[in-house]
Design a protein around this motif. Structure first.
Motif, PDB file in Angstrom:
ATOM      1  N   THR A  17       0.671  -1.136  -0.005  1.00  0.00           N
ATOM      2  CA  THR A  17       0.064   0.065   0.089  1.00  0.00           C
ATOM      3  C   THR A  17       0.931   1.305   0.084  1.00  0.00           C
ATOM      4  OG1 THR A  17      -0.212   0.189   2.528  1.00  0.00           O
ATOM      5  CG2 THR A  17      -1.840  -1.319   1.066  1.00  0.00           C
ATOM      6  N   SER A  18       2.141   1.156  -0.233  1.00  0.00           N
ATOM      7  CA  SER A  18       3.059   2.325  -0.024  1.00  0.00           C
ATOM      8  C   SER A  18       2.798   3.167  -1.345  1.00  0.00           C
ATOM      9  CB  SER A  18       4.539   1.830  -0.170  1.00  0.00           C
ATOM     10  OG  SER A  18       5.461   2.982  -0.135  1.00  0.00           O
ATOM     11  N   VAL A  19       3.071   4.509  -1.128  1.00  0.00           N
ATOM     12  CA  VAL A  19       3.286   5.466  -2.364  1.00  0.00           C
ATOM     13  C   VAL A  19       4.367   5.251  -3.102  1.00  0.00           C
ATOM     14  CG1 VAL A  19       1.598   6.987  -1.077  1.00  0.00           C
ATOM     15  CG2 VAL A  19       4.025   7.375  -0.799  1.00  0.00           C
ATOM     16  N   ASN A  20       5.507   4.739  -2.458  1.00  0.00           N
ATOM     17  CA  ASN A  20       6.660   4.402  -3.041  1.00  0.00           C
ATOM     18  C   ASN A  20       6.679   3.150  -3.957  1.00  0.00           C
ATOM     19  OD1 ASN A  20       9.480   3.381  -3.368  1.00  0.00           O
ATOM     20  ND2 ASN A  20      10.291   4.879  -2.004  1.00  0.00           N
ATOM     21  N   ARG A  21       6.753   3.452  -5.313  1.00  0.00           N
ATOM     22  CA  ARG A  21       6.746   2.280  -6.342  1.00  0.00           C
ATOM     23  C   ARG A  21       7.629   1.299  -5.987  1.00  0.00           C
ATOM     24  NH1 ARG A  21       1.657   1.914  -8.022  1.00  0.00           N
ATOM     25  NH2 ARG A  21       2.500   0.590  -7.246  1.00  0.00           N
ATOM     26  N   THR A  22       8.907   1.545  -5.631  1.00  0.00           N
ATOM     27  CA  THR A  22       9.941   0.627  -5.528  1.00  0.00           C
ATOM     28  C   THR A  22       9.527  -0.489  -4.434  1.00  0.00           C
ATOM     29  OG1 THR A  22      11.697   2.207  -6.211  1.00  0.00           O
ATOM     30  CG2 THR A  22      12.502   0.196  -4.968  1.00  0.00           C
ATOM     31  N   THR A  23       9.098   0.240  -3.232  1.00  0.00           N
ATOM     32  CA  THR A  23       8.568  -0.625  -2.129  1.00  0.00           C
ATOM     33  C   THR A  23       7.472  -1.613  -2.756  1.00  0.00           C
ATOM     34  OG1 THR A  23       9.231   1.228  -0.546  1.00  0.00           O
ATOM     35  CG2 THR A  23       7.567  -0.495   0.115  1.00  0.00           C
ATOM     36  N   VAL A  24       6.413  -1.051  -3.280  1.00  0.00           N
ATOM     37  CA  VAL A  24       5.416  -1.882  -4.069  1.00  0.00           C
ATOM     38  C   VAL A  24       6.011  -2.872  -4.586  1.00  0.00           C
ATOM     39  CG1 VAL A  24       3.282  -2.078  -5.311  1.00  0.00           C
ATOM     40  CG2 VAL A  24       3.628  -0.135  -3.673  1.00  0.00           C
TER      41      VAL A  24
END
Length: 87
Positions: A17-24
């Motif tokens: 659910t992160s806003v950080n695409r790398t984290t997702v």
């Protein structure tokens, strides 16, 4: 050890659910990996069901995704607690 593993799973769900695409992307990579299947087997969880739940989370709108992720974590915690008390 079970609590640590649960914390890893909960964080991975939150990472979806992160806003950080790398984290997702990293979370998705883990959920589709062989490591995730082994992790679930060791936890006594159904990897296929969890993957389907994660897929549904990714299809949700931003307004509902965080709540559903937290609801999923709560349900998993309850399920694991029930398994623990049956032993």
């Amino acid at each position: 050890m079970r609590e640590l593993n649960f914390s890893i799973l909960a964080q991975a769900i939150r990472d979806l659910t992160s806003v950080n695409r790398t984290t997702v992307t990293k979370a998705i990579d883990w959920f589709i990996s062989k490591d995730f299947s082994v992790f679930c087997k060791n936890m006594g969880l159904n990897s296929h069901s969890l993957r389907e739940s994660m897929r549904r989370i990714l299809e949700m709108t931003d307004s509902e995704i965080k709540k559903v992720a937290e609801d999923t974590i709560s349900s998993l915690r309850a399920s694991l607690w029930q398994k623990k008390t049956r032993l």
